[in-house]
Design an enzyme around this catalytic site. Structure first.
Site, PDB file in Angstrom:
ATOM      1  N   TYR A 142       0.838  -1.209   0.000  1.00 37.98           N
ATOM      2  CA  TYR A 142       0.000   0.000   0.000  1.00 37.98           C
ATOM      3  C   TYR A 142       0.873   1.260   0.000  1.00 37.98           C
ATOM      4  O   TYR A 142       0.659   2.171  -0.801  1.00 37.98           O
ATOM      5  CB  TYR A 142      -0.912  -0.011   1.230  1.00 37.98           C
ATOM      6  CG  TYR A 142      -1.877   1.151   1.298  1.00 37.98           C
ATOM      7  CD1 TYR A 142      -3.037   1.156   0.526  1.00 37.98           C
ATOM      8  CD2 TYR A 142      -1.649   2.229   2.143  1.00 37.98           C
ATOM      9  CE1 TYR A 142      -3.934   2.222   0.591  1.00 37.98           C
ATOM     10  CE2 TYR A 142      -2.535   3.294   2.209  1.00 37.98           C
ATOM     11  CZ  TYR A 142      -3.680   3.284   1.426  1.00 37.98           C
ATOM     12  OH  TYR A 142      -4.572   4.347   1.494  1.00 37.98           O
ATOM     13  N   LYS A 146       1.068   4.105  -2.979  1.00 34.60           N
ATOM     14  CA  LYS A 146       0.681   5.507  -2.799  1.00 34.60           C
ATOM     15  C   LYS A 146       1.848   6.442  -3.137  1.00 34.60           C
ATOM     16  O   LYS A 146       1.647   7.548  -3.644  1.00 34.60           O
ATOM     17  CB  LYS A 146       0.160   5.747  -1.386  1.00 34.60           C
ATOM     18  CG  LYS A 146      -1.178   5.043  -1.107  1.00 34.60           C
ATOM     19  CD  LYS A 146      -2.269   5.456  -2.085  1.00 34.60           C
ATOM     20  CE  LYS A 146      -3.617   4.814  -1.773  1.00 34.60           C
ATOM     21  NZ  LYS A 146      -4.680   5.222  -2.717  1.00 34.60           N
TER      22      LYS A 146
HETATM   23  N1  LIG Z   1      -9.627   5.437   4.772  1.00 41.08           N
HETATM   24  C1  LIG Z   1      -8.420   5.940   4.983  1.00 41.08           C
HETATM   25  O1  LIG Z   1      -7.917   5.984   6.130  1.00 41.08           O
HETATM   26  C2  LIG Z   1      -7.622   6.479   3.833  1.00 41.08           C
HETATM   27  C3  LIG Z   1      -6.511   7.306   4.113  1.00 41.08           C
HETATM   28  C4  LIG Z   1      -5.770   7.810   3.072  1.00 41.08           C
HETATM   29  C5  LIG Z   1      -6.111   7.487   1.759  1.00 41.08           C
HETATM   30  N2  LIG Z   1      -7.184   6.686   1.498  1.00 41.08           N
HETATM   31  C6  LIG Z   1      -7.491   6.384   0.107  1.00 41.08           C
HETATM   32  O2  LIG Z   1      -8.747   6.936  -0.214  1.00 41.08           O
HETATM   33  C7  LIG Z   1      -9.359   6.169  -1.257  1.00 41.08           C
HETATM   34  C8  LIG Z   1     -10.777   5.798  -0.830  1.00 41.08           C
HETATM   35  O3  LIG Z   1     -10.680   4.936   0.310  1.00 41.08           O
HETATM   36  P1  LIG Z   1     -11.868   4.716   1.334  1.00 41.08           P
HETATM   37  O4  LIG Z   1     -11.267   4.742   2.676  1.00 41.08           O
HETATM   38  O5  LIG Z   1     -13.013   5.581   0.999  1.00 41.08           O
HETATM   39  O6  LIG Z   1     -12.179   3.172   1.016  1.00 41.08           O
HETATM   40  P2  LIG Z   1     -13.530   2.402   0.732  1.00 41.08           P
HETATM   41  O7  LIG Z   1     -13.161   0.966   0.748  1.00 41.08           O
HETATM   42  O8  LIG Z   1     -14.612   2.891   1.622  1.00 41.08           O
HETATM   43  O9  LIG Z   1     -13.874   2.851  -0.766  1.00 41.08           O
HETATM   44  C9  LIG Z   1     -13.062   2.448  -1.834  1.00 41.08           C
HETATM   45  C10 LIG Z   1     -13.964   2.160  -3.016  1.00 41.08           C
HETATM   46  O10 LIG Z   1     -13.119   1.759  -4.121  1.00 41.08           O
HETATM   47  C11 LIG Z   1     -13.807   0.738  -4.803  1.00 41.08           C
HETATM   48  N3  LIG Z   1     -12.890  -0.086  -5.585  1.00 41.08           N
HETATM   49  C12 LIG Z   1     -11.942  -0.924  -5.119  1.00 41.08           C
HETATM   50  N4  LIG Z   1     -11.341  -1.565  -6.123  1.00 41.08           N
HETATM   51  C13 LIG Z   1     -11.932  -1.107  -7.268  1.00 41.08           C
HETATM   52  C14 LIG Z   1     -11.751  -1.400  -8.640  1.00 41.08           C
HETATM   53  N5  LIG Z   1     -10.849  -2.308  -9.055  1.00 41.08           N
HETATM   54  N6  LIG Z   1     -12.515  -0.744  -9.540  1.00 41.08           N
HETATM   55  C15 LIG Z   1     -13.446   0.153  -9.139  1.00 41.08           C
HETATM   56  N7  LIG Z   1     -13.663   0.462  -7.849  1.00 41.08           N
HETATM   57  C16 LIG Z   1     -12.914  -0.167  -6.928  1.00 41.08           C
HETATM   58  C17 LIG Z   1     -14.475  -0.081  -3.703  1.00 41.08           C
HETATM   59  O11 LIG Z   1     -15.524  -0.895  -4.225  1.00 41.08           O
HETATM   60  C18 LIG Z   1     -14.941   0.997  -2.749  1.00 41.08           C
HETATM   61  O12 LIG Z   1     -16.263   1.400  -3.025  1.00 41.08           O
HETATM   62  C19 LIG Z   1      -8.450   4.964  -1.483  1.00 41.08           C
HETATM   63  O13 LIG Z   1      -7.626   5.193  -2.606  1.00 41.08           O
HETATM   64  C20 LIG Z   1      -7.619   4.903  -0.210  1.00 41.08           C
HETATM   65  O14 LIG Z   1      -6.377   4.297  -0.422  1.00 41.08           O
HETATM   66  C21 LIG Z   1      -7.956   6.186   2.506  1.00 41.08           C
END
Ligand SMILES: NC(=O)c1ccc[n+]([C@@H]2O[C@H](COP(=O)([O-])OP(=O)(O)OC[C@H]3O[C@@H](n4cnc5c(N)ncnc54)[C@H](O)[C@@H]3O)[C@@H](O)[C@H]2O)c1
Length: 238
Positions: A142, A146
């Site tokens: 991960y 990123k």
């Molecule tokens: N939650 C955190 O703490 C956090 C922190 C920093 C960055 N992020 C990043 O933010 C973004 C959103 O994360 P989140 O926390 O909302 O997660 P989440 O799991 O709630 O949402 C992610 C969405 O991406 C979709 N997804 C996954 N693989 C896919 C694919 N191959 N094609 C299409 N859609 C796909 C999933 O179905 C899901 O709806 C991600 O890139 C994550 O790495 C999250």
């Protein structure tokens, strides 16, 4: 502050959950015309961001439905193995994380760019993470993905500059979403008693909206690190 997002055509990947859903809601509240794309959930376009044909078709469909594209937000992402020492990470897991977190935004940007080039003040915002800068143990795929995404966004900002398309990343620390709840084993209870700061998906959506807005027109090829100041702090106890 007027973000001037009203009437603009916005595509949000990962719009079925968490940060993507919050972005879709905020952009819609600002008067934008929003389309969500995801593998699952209640979304407008169902596609796997790792599949080039599916991405091309979904992006073209979004542009056709809205008569163009002004903003693309790349939220689709996965965390992959969490708490797995790097010596035990399989190539399959490594490739899966890079496919969604790096190839996905590459494909979305690649196929959205011709549409965005026709729009005034076009912008792409990508969800990187503070994991592009700091590593928690057991999350090597991960963190590496990123870091790669951050540099992809910088490269895109250079390649797409002549088309008038800005590309930036947001890099939040822990955000309360289904992903982080599952990763940290707090699916039911959430983060109310967490000993570290946690932001909401709505907090991140506001960061995304600023970078997507003409209000941030001079900001390009960079990132917004939203980590409560954690990485600014020296280990020096003084
Ligand atoms: N939650 C955190 O703490 C956090 C922190 C920093 C960055 N992020 C990043 O933010 C973004 C959103 O994360 P989140 O926390 O909302 O997660 P989440 O799991 O709630 O949402 C992610 C969405 O991406 C979709 N997804 C996954 N693989 C896919 C694919 N191959 N094609 C299409 N859609 C796909 C999933 O179905 C899901 O709806 C991600 O890139 C994550 O790495 C999250």
């Amino acid at each position: 502050m007027d973000l001037a997002l009203s009437g603009r055509s916005v595509l949000v990947t990962g719009g079925g959950s968490g940060i993507g859903r919050a972005c879709a809601e905020l952009f819609a509240a600002e008067g934008a015309r929003v389309l969500t794309l995801d593998l699952r959930g209640d979304v407008d376009l169902r596609a796997d961001v790792t599949d080039e044909d599916a991405v091309r078709a979904a992006v073209d469909r979004a542009a056709a439905l809205h008569g163009g594209l002004d903003v693309v937000v790349c939220c689709a992402g996965i965390s992959g193995p969490v708490g797995t020492p790097v010596t035990q990470v399989s190539v399959t897991d490594w490739d899966a994380v890079f496919a969604v977190n790096v190839r996905g935004p590459f494909l979305v940007a690649k196929h959205a760019a011709p549409h965005l080039a026709a729009a005034p003040a076009a912008a792409i915002v990508m969800l990187a993470s503070d994991s592009a800068f700091v590593a928690a143990p057991g999350m090597a795929p991960y963190c590496a993905s990123k870091g790669a995404l951050l540099m992809l966004a910088r490269a895109l900002s250079v390649d797409l500059a002549d088309d008038g398309i800005r590309v930036n990343c947001v890099c939040p620390s822990v955000v309360d979403t289904p992903m982080s709840r599952a990763d940290l084993g707090v699916v039911e209870d959430g983060f109310a008693s967490a000993a570290f700061p946690v932001q909401t998906a709505q907090d991140v959506a506001r960061q995304v909206a600023f970078l997507a807005s003409p209000a941030s027109a001079p900001v390009n090829g960079t990132h917004l690190l939203a980590d409560f100041g954690t990485t600014a702090r020296s280990s020096l106890p003084a």
